[in-house]
Enzyme design. Structure first.
Site, short mmCIF file in Angstrom:
data_model
loop_
_atom_site.label_atom_id
_atom_site.label_comp_id
_atom_site.label_asym_id
_atom_site.label_seq_id
_atom_site.Cartn_x
_atom_site.Cartn_y
_atom_site.Cartn_z
N PRO A 9 0.90 -1.29 0.14
CA PRO A 9 0.18 -0.09 0.03
C PRO A 9 1.01 1.13 0.06
O PRO A 9 1.07 1.76 1.05
CB PRO A 9 -0.90 -0.16 1.14
CG PRO A 9 -0.36 -1.15 2.02
CD PRO A 9 0.83 -1.94 1.30
N GLU A 10 1.05 1.85 -1.03
CA GLU A 10 1.33 3.34 -1.26
C GLU A 10 -0.15 3.98 -1.60
O GLU A 10 -1.00 3.22 -1.54
CB GLU A 10 2.55 3.78 -2.34
CG GLU A 10 3.78 2.95 -1.85
CD GLU A 10 5.07 3.30 -2.71
OE1 GLU A 10 4.91 4.38 -3.23
OE2 GLU A 10 5.86 2.46 -2.69
#
Length: 278
Positions: free
Chosen positions: A2-3
């Site tokens: 998760p960016e």
DNA sequence: AAGCCTACCTGTTGGC
DNA sequence: TGCCAACAGGTAGGCT
């Protein structure tokens, strides 16, 4: 995982099936992730309707009217929407938290447990943005306010290298280790360059590349939005073609020189020594 | 105040 | 094959 793009794709993936539905149960299987799970969450949420899901940086904010459920995926978190029937099946090892709606279950998996689940009661926190975790966040890189002039001004006095500076969420949110390296490659900027020494002219090249890198990743993930509703383990993350990330020793896609690695602030940085200059 | 370091966790990978 | 060290996409908090 998760960016910013993965979190945004997650937001869209879970919003479609869940918004407008009422919570019928809450299941927590661990006492804490990054923080202790909120006590009495079921009393707060059961019977309430999910009104909206917003994103601020890498935080997801599920609006229930009486407050917001804040979710963060940390380094290894993922969210999926299961058909209600499948949620009755035993949770897998790292499935820590379920929000049961009529017809669907939102399930949080997070092997490293760096994620977060917090309840921001509207009573205690009248404005969500005022919450300490959110109040300190920097600018949204996909907002119109994120310009070369802004970034140039904001980095005066920052002697640190541009790559870790781009990853500072107090300055600009959502740019993690992968997209920091990718954006700097695309802008032709050496990741070791002190942020304060980069001209506005060069930021004028970097800012659009950051936007494009993030937007393209969101678009790539958008094609897998359907995968968020699934009973098997396939979550909606996606394989992307990177220019430099994870490609140590492999030829640069532009000039053919081998991609190099270095460590900055305890994180791996990937770059091309020929295409990227100070 | 910037910037560095550590801590929180578990899973995977690569070297021997 | 087993063992161990290093490393993994985040970020708060503590220190200088």
């Amino acid at each position: 995982m998760p960016e910013l793009p993965e979190v945004e794709v997650t937001r869209r993936g879970i919003a479609a099936p869940l918004i407008g539905r009422r919570v019928c149960a809450v299941v927590a299987r661990v006492p804490r992730l990054r923080y202790p799970l909120p006590a009495g969450l079921a009393e707060q949420l059961v019977g309430r309707r999910l009104l909206d899901i917003r994103r601020r940086g890498k935080y997801l904010l599920l609006d229930f009217g009486a407050g917001h459920l804040l979710l963060h995926l940390g380094m290894s978190g993922s969210l999926r929407v299961l058909p209600q029937a499948a949620s009755v099946a035993p949770a897998q090892k790292h499935d820590h938290f379920d929000l049961l709606f009529d017809g669907y279950t939102l399930r949080l998996r997070d092997p490293r447990r760096f994620g977060a689940v917090l309840w921001l009661s509207a009573h205690d926190v009248p404005s969500v943005e005022a919450h300490p975790l959110l109040a300190v966040l920097g600018i949204e890189p996909l907002s119109e306010a994120f310009t070369a002039a802004w970034l140039h001004a904001a980095t005066r006095g920052r002697q640190a290298a541009i790559k870790p500076v781009l990853m500072d969420s107090h300055l600009v949110v959502g740019i993690g280790n992968i997209y920091a390296s990718e954006s700097l490659f695309r802008a032709g900027i050496d990741p070791r360059t002190p942020a304060a020494r980069i001209s506005q002219r060069r930021y004028a090249r970097l800012v659009p590349e950051i936007r494009a890198t993030l937007s393209e990743a969101i678009a790539a993930g958008g094609s897998s939005l359907r995968d968020f509703i699934h009973s098997d383990g396939s979550s909606g993350y996606f394989q992307q073609q990177y220019f430099v990330y994870g490609r140590t020793g492999e030829p640069c896609r532009v000039c053919g020189q081998p991609i190099r690695t270095l460590r900055q602030a305890q994180r791996a940085t990937f770059y091309c020594g020929y295409c990227q200059r100070r």
